[in-house]
Design a protein around this motif. Structure first.
Motif, PDB file in Angstrom:
ATOM      1  N   GLY A  87       0.782  -1.228   0.000  1.00  0.00           N
ATOM      2  CA  GLY A  87       0.000   0.000   0.000  1.00  0.00           C
ATOM      3  C   GLY A  87       0.811   1.273   0.000  1.00  0.00           C
ATOM      4  N   ASP A 100      -1.403   3.662  -1.956  1.00  0.00           N
ATOM      5  CA  ASP A 100      -2.219   3.104  -3.034  1.00  0.00           C
ATOM      6  C   ASP A 100      -2.831   1.787  -2.589  1.00  0.00           C
ATOM      7  N   ARG A 102      -5.778   0.683  -4.038  1.00  0.00           N
ATOM      8  CA  ARG A 102      -6.731   0.264  -5.052  1.00  0.00           C
ATOM      9  C   ARG A 102      -6.635  -1.249  -5.215  1.00  0.00           C
ATOM     10  N   ALA A 103      -7.721  -1.872  -5.601  1.00  0.00           N
ATOM     11  CA  ALA A 103      -7.769  -3.335  -5.708  1.00  0.00           C
ATOM     12  C   ALA A 103      -6.671  -3.869  -6.621  1.00  0.00           C
ATOM     13  N   GLU A 104      -6.529  -3.263  -7.808  1.00  0.00           N
ATOM     14  CA  GLU A 104      -5.533  -3.767  -8.756  1.00  0.00           C
ATOM     15  C   GLU A 104      -4.111  -3.621  -8.223  1.00  0.00           C
ATOM     16  N   SER A 105      -3.875  -2.570  -7.438  1.00  0.00           N
ATOM     17  CA  SER A 105      -2.545  -2.358  -6.873  1.00  0.00           C
ATOM     18  C   SER A 105      -2.243  -3.367  -5.774  1.00  0.00           C
ATOM     19  N   ASP A 131      -5.003   4.890   3.223  1.00  0.00           N
ATOM     20  CA  ASP A 131      -5.046   5.595   1.948  1.00  0.00           C
ATOM     21  C   ASP A 131      -6.336   6.410   1.917  1.00  0.00           C
ATOM     22  N   LEU A 133      -7.827   7.803  -0.333  1.00  0.00           N
ATOM     23  CA  LEU A 133      -8.619   7.544  -1.531  1.00  0.00           C
ATOM     24  C   LEU A 133      -9.185   6.133  -1.586  1.00  0.00           C
ATOM     25  N   LEU A 134      -8.954   5.351  -0.536  1.00  0.00           N
ATOM     26  CA  LEU A 134      -9.447   3.980  -0.521  1.00  0.00           C
ATOM     27  C   LEU A 134     -10.970   3.937  -0.504  1.00  0.00           C
ATOM     28  N   ASP A 135     -11.525   3.136  -1.413  1.00  0.00           N
ATOM     29  CA  ASP A 135     -12.947   2.805  -1.379  1.00  0.00           C
ATOM     30  C   ASP A 135     -13.044   1.326  -1.013  1.00  0.00           C
ATOM     31  N   THR A 138     -14.683  -1.326  -3.347  1.00  0.00           N
ATOM     32  CA  THR A 138     -14.003  -1.816  -4.548  1.00  0.00           C
ATOM     33  C   THR A 138     -12.861  -2.769  -4.199  1.00  0.00           C
ATOM     34  N   LEU A 139     -12.332  -2.660  -2.977  1.00  0.00           N
ATOM     35  CA  LEU A 139     -11.255  -3.549  -2.537  1.00  0.00           C
ATOM     36  C   LEU A 139     -11.790  -4.892  -2.064  1.00  0.00           C
TER      37      LEU A 139
END
Length: 320
Positions: A87, A100, A102-105, A131, A133-135, A138-139
């Motif tokens: 992360g 970061d 995000r799921a893809e990361s 993070d 910006l974490l949603d 979506t994770l």
């Protein structure tokens, strides 16, 4: 590839941040692998069975040399557990670092860690830093996929507050197994905050109140990074303050009386807390690693009076 065994708990963990050479892009070499093997062997001799990593440590080289040690010594690490964190994106070229989740990361980071560690799975994947910006919605599918595929066995976090964990727990619907925080005889805000409620001194403490209690109430294990306080109270050095000098003298006195090491006393102060804190040993010095082995026993022997005396000495002022 090595398959991880079922999760095991240990009051002491080996923190692998010091393995792998420099923090540059310079590749690691045989010397770095040798040094890692020496440190890992010392940890095993000290009874440490949990190894703590992060994808950013030495820009991935810490995980890589750990994997090389596993490849060199089949069976050496049988019965141990491995965890890693993701992360954080380190600065590169003209770009600054950032977080970061995000799921893809997260998926890409874990795949990289598994490859470098040469394992099929890790016992715990920790989200290294919050993070903004974490949603979590979506994770969630990505984490569920990793759990179902057996690539991770549990989810953890690091450096998160009670409110952040509560939100994640609700949105992710996945138990948070671990929260890793900086805690030590030097970094004491986590315990200071519990006695400075309704006290002017509490304003100065930068620790979210209720975080320790949230972990206790929700079965989330607490792990302390920086547990040895970089040798402040256990290694020969000139103290910067009278409080540091007083605490160092008391640590040495207790170590002498108990026929143990200063490292064991410093760690025992953490381990005595009823939250059953697990201490991450960040040193790669074999002597310091072995010197830490007696900490769980010393935690059982330490009296409440000694615990409070160490705390009071380190804070340099009486309790309110």
């Amino acid at each position: 590839m090595t398959t991880q065994t079922a999760h095991q708990t240990s009051r002491l963990l080996f923190g692998a941040m010091g393995l792998g050479g420099t923090w540059t892009d310079e590749p690691y070499g045989e010397t770095d692998i040798d040094q890692a093997e020496t440190a890992i062997t010392a940890a095993l001799e000290a009874g440490i069975t949990v190894f703590d990593h992060a994808d950013i440590y030495r820009r991935g080289k810490s995980e890589a040399v750990f994997g090389e040690v596993m490849r060199r010594n089949p069976g050496l690490l049988n019965g141990v557990t491995v965890q890693t964190k993701c992360g954080i994106v380190l600065p590169a070229d003209d770009r600054g670092g950032y977080y970061d989740l995000r799921a893809e990361s997260v998926l890409a980071a874990l795949e990289g860690s598994l490859r470098r560690l040469q394992v099929d799975a890790v016992n715990v994947l920790l989200l290294h830093r919050p993070d903004p910006l974490l949603d979590p919605r979506t994770l969630k599918p990505a984490l569920h996929s990793l759990l179902q595929e057996g690539k991770i066995r549990a989810l953890g976090v690091s450096n998160m507050s009670a409110a952040q964990m509560d939100y994640l727990q609700t949105e992710l619907d996945i138990p948070i197994a671990v929260n890793q925080l900086e805690m030590s005889l030097f970094k004491r805000d986590w315990v200071e905050s519990t006695v400075l409620v309704n006290h002017p001194g509490g304003v100065e403490k930068n620790f979210p109140h209720g975080t320790i209690e949230w972990c206790l109430s929700n079965g989330t294990r607490l792990q302390a990074w920086g547990a040895l306080a970089q040798g402040l109270y256990s290694q020969p050095r000139e103290a910067h303050t009278s409080a540091e000098a007083q605490a160092t003298d008391l640590v040495r006195q207790l170590a002498l009386e108990r026929n143990t090491s200063s490292e064991a006393i410093v760690l025992a102060w953490l381990l005595k807390h009823p939250a059953r804190i697990e201490a991450v040993i960040g040193s790669t010095n074999p002597e310091r690693i072995r010197a830490s082995a007696d900490a769980p026993r010393q935690a059982e022997l330490m009296t409440s009076g000694e615990w409070y005396a160490l705390w009071t000495a380190a804070r340099g002022a009486p309790l309110p």
